[in-house]
Design an enzyme around this catalytic site. Structure first.
Site, PDB file in Angstrom:
ATOM      1  N   ASN A 212       0.840  -1.197   0.000  1.00 46.36           N
ATOM      2  CA  ASN A 212       0.000   0.000   0.000  1.00 46.36           C
ATOM      3  C   ASN A 212       0.875   1.247   0.000  1.00 46.36           C
ATOM      4  OD1 ASN A 212       0.585   0.686   2.891  1.00 46.36           O
ATOM      5  ND2 ASN A 212      -0.463  -1.267   3.222  1.00 46.36           N
ATOM      6  N   GLY A 275      -0.432   0.859  17.176  1.00 47.79           N
ATOM      7  CA  GLY A 275      -0.438   0.190  15.881  1.00 47.79           C
ATOM      8  C   GLY A 275      -0.679   1.191  14.769  1.00 47.79           C
ATOM      9  N   ALA A 277       1.060   1.060  11.778  1.00 46.19           N
ATOM     10  CA  ALA A 277       1.390   0.474  10.478  1.00 46.19           C
ATOM     11  C   ALA A 277       0.137   0.240   9.641  1.00 46.19           C
ATOM     12  CB  ALA A 277       2.137  -0.843  10.680  1.00 46.19           C
ATOM     13  N   ASP A 281      -4.427  -6.423   4.816  1.00 44.32           N
ATOM     14  CA  ASP A 281      -5.490  -7.279   5.352  1.00 44.32           C
ATOM     15  C   ASP A 281      -5.400  -8.706   4.811  1.00 44.32           C
ATOM     16  OD1 ASP A 281      -6.697  -5.246   6.870  1.00 44.32           O
ATOM     17  OD2 ASP A 281      -7.744  -4.492   5.102  1.00 44.32           O
ATOM     18  N   LYS A 291       9.275 -16.909 -10.593  1.00 44.08           N
ATOM     19  CA  LYS A 291       8.582 -15.752 -11.159  1.00 44.08           C
ATOM     20  C   LYS A 291       7.449 -16.212 -12.078  1.00 44.08           C
ATOM     21  CE  LYS A 291       9.211 -11.760 -14.168  1.00 44.08           C
ATOM     22  NZ  LYS A 291      10.133 -11.006 -15.044  1.00 44.08           N
ATOM     23  N   PRO A 307      -3.133 -12.202   9.782  1.00 39.77           N
ATOM     24  CA  PRO A 307      -3.418 -12.065  11.213  1.00 39.77           C
ATOM     25  C   PRO A 307      -3.679 -10.605  11.568  1.00 39.77           C
ATOM     26  CG  PRO A 307      -1.076 -12.447  10.837  1.00 39.77           C
ATOM     27  CD  PRO A 307      -1.765 -12.680   9.533  1.00 39.77           C
ATOM     28  N   ASP A 308      -4.552 -10.351  12.523  1.00 38.20           N
ATOM     29  CA  ASP A 308      -4.883  -9.002  12.972  1.00 38.20           C
ATOM     30  C   ASP A 308      -3.988  -8.665  14.161  1.00 38.20           C
ATOM     31  OD1 ASP A 308      -6.044  -6.704  14.136  1.00 38.20           O
ATOM     32  OD2 ASP A 308      -7.960  -7.173  13.204  1.00 38.20           O
ATOM     33  N   ILE A 309      -2.930  -7.938  13.906  1.00 41.34           N
ATOM     34  CA  ILE A 309      -1.934  -7.649  14.947  1.00 41.34           C
ATOM     35  C   ILE A 309      -2.548  -6.842  16.077  1.00 41.34           C
ATOM     36  CG2 ILE A 309       0.270  -6.510  15.407  1.00 41.34           C
ATOM     37  CD1 ILE A 309       0.982  -7.034  12.448  1.00 41.34           C
ATOM     38  N   LYS A 339     -14.327  -0.026  15.011  1.00 38.80           N
ATOM     39  CA  LYS A 339     -13.036  -0.695  15.194  1.00 38.80           C
ATOM     40  C   LYS A 339     -12.574  -0.613  16.643  1.00 38.80           C
ATOM     41  CE  LYS A 339      -8.434  -0.792  12.986  1.00 38.80           C
ATOM     42  NZ  LYS A 339      -7.584  -0.150  11.943  1.00 38.80           N
TER      43      LYS A 339
END
Length: 405
Positions: A212, A275, A277, A281, A291, A307-309, A339
């Site tokens: 991103n 958090g 960062a 997702d 390749k 994983p949802d840190i 959230k």
């Protein structure tokens, strides 16, 4: 303003990074500093004294043997005037001459004639920076208590990639603030803070990845500010082109899973977790070992949840004070509130990344901070200033929680 009434002398050497020095002068003045500028003769080949005069409000000094200045021993007066001298950019030539104690030009003479602290911001080709002579010179200057700020690593004007980029003006301004903050109250003294910053990269094959637009600037600004307030800071960083904040422990990671592992390896010792960062997702379910070749007209990638840190940290029995970030493009407060509740966070800072000039890759941002039973708007400001304001809110909430128990 964090640099109010501070007198800062900015020295500019002859390197391509001199174009950044104009913005540095502007940013230092925005923070309240009184700024004067001295230029080497070669610096004037890259940027004009008139530009720096307009930004600083003072004539630029550039000659060791200026009769009008020498009538009042001008170079000595400038050396005595400054609370801090910042050389940005500091070229390999300047570093070598300062190490040798040469006073043949105004910019080196001031550094030798002053009793004030000196900070240099190296900027040069990566091979020049890595050369043993430059490294030995920098080591010598450190032993003489010269502050070395940077360099950063990344693409260079010569087309090469590596260490040697001058720090961005915002980073240098933050370092100047931190320098003077050493004598300020430190409400986070003794606290351990872990901050995640930047993007993650999720591999597709050995040469491609999903990611991103996060630059890491907000997370790094928080790390700067937290350290200045006395905290022991660990920065878990995705791939960014930013230098490590002074006195901050940095752990470099790539993927979301890497970041989770780095966070969980030391989370039990943290008082605060932020958090910041932009964690991907999803990841590619099956990473190709070779390749992927262009063949079919269309290609499908099967993705799996990462994983949802943030939620993992917030679910711990003995969790730290946990702060999340929500980068949204619509319904910002509504999504952030959901959230906050869904992930059992203590606080969340939401920003609208759809607004031009703030959020991803920008130097400015605006935050809407929410917690259980309250909220507070932090209007558009530099990320450096927002980081300080956000930490102040965190300190206030933690104090309230402690007093209510």
């Amino acid at each position: 303003m964090k640099l109010s009434h501070k007198k800062i002398l900015v020295g500019i050497c002859g390197g391509i990074a001199a174009y950044k020095s104009a913005d540095l002068v502007r940013k230092l003045k925005e923070q309240g500093a009184d700024v004067r500028v001295v230029m080497s003769q070669s610096a004037k080949e890259f940027i004009t004294p008139l530009t720096l005069q307009a930004l600083s409000g003072y004539p630029v000094s550039d000659s060791l043997l200026d009769p009008s200045a020498e009538a009042a021993m001008g170079h000595i007066e400038l050396a005595r005037w400054a609370d801090l001298i910042i050389i940005a950019p500091a070229t390999a030539n300047f570093i070598a001459r300062l190490t040798a104690g040469m006073a043949d030009e105004l910019i080196t003479t001031l550094c030798i004639a002053t009793e004030s602290p000196v900070a240099i911001c190296p900027a040069m080709n990566q091979q020049m920076y890595r050369h043993v002579a430059t490294q030995e010179n920098l080591t010598t200057l450190k032993t003489r208590h010269v502050n070395i700020w940077g360099p950063a690593s990344g693409s260079q004007a010569c087309g090469e990639v590596g260490p040697g980029r001058m720090l961005e003006p915002l980073e240098i301004t933050a370092l100047a603030q931190n320098f003077f903050n050493d004598s300020q109250p430190q409400p986070l003294q003794g606290k351990k803070i872990m901050i995640t910053a930047g993007p993650t990269r999720e591999a597709i094959d050995p040469v491609r990845y999903l990611s991103n637009h996060s630059s890491g600037k907000m997370g790094y600004a928080i790390a700067h500010a937290a350290q200045a307030l006395g905290a022991n800071v660990t920065l878990v960083s995705g791939p960014v082109s930013l230098s490590t904040p002074d006195k901050v422990k940095r752990v470099d990671v790539n993927s979301a899973e890497d970041m989770l592992n780095a966070v969980m390896s030391d989370i039990d010792h943290q008082d605060i977790f932020i958090g910041c960062a932009a964690v991907a997702d999803y990841k590619v379910e099956q990473v190709a070992t070779d390749k992927i070749k262009k063949s079919a007209e269309h290609m499908q990638l099967r993705l799996a949840r990462n994983p949802d840190i943030l939620a993992t940290v917030a679910s711990l029995d003995n969790k730290p004070f946990t702060v999340g970030f929500a980068a949204e493009t619509s319904n910002v407060i509504e999504y952030a509130q959901g959230k906050l509740e869904r992930k059992n966070l203590d606080m969340i800072a939401a920003n609208d990344v759809a607004i031009q000039g703030q959020g991803f890759n920008a130097d400015n941002n605006a935050l809407h901070v929410l917690w259980s039973g309250g909220q507070h708007n932090l209007p558009t400001a530099t990320k450096t200033e927002l980081a300080r304001q956000l930490l102040q809110l965190i300190i206030e909430r933690m104090d309230n929680d402690e007093n209510s128990n």
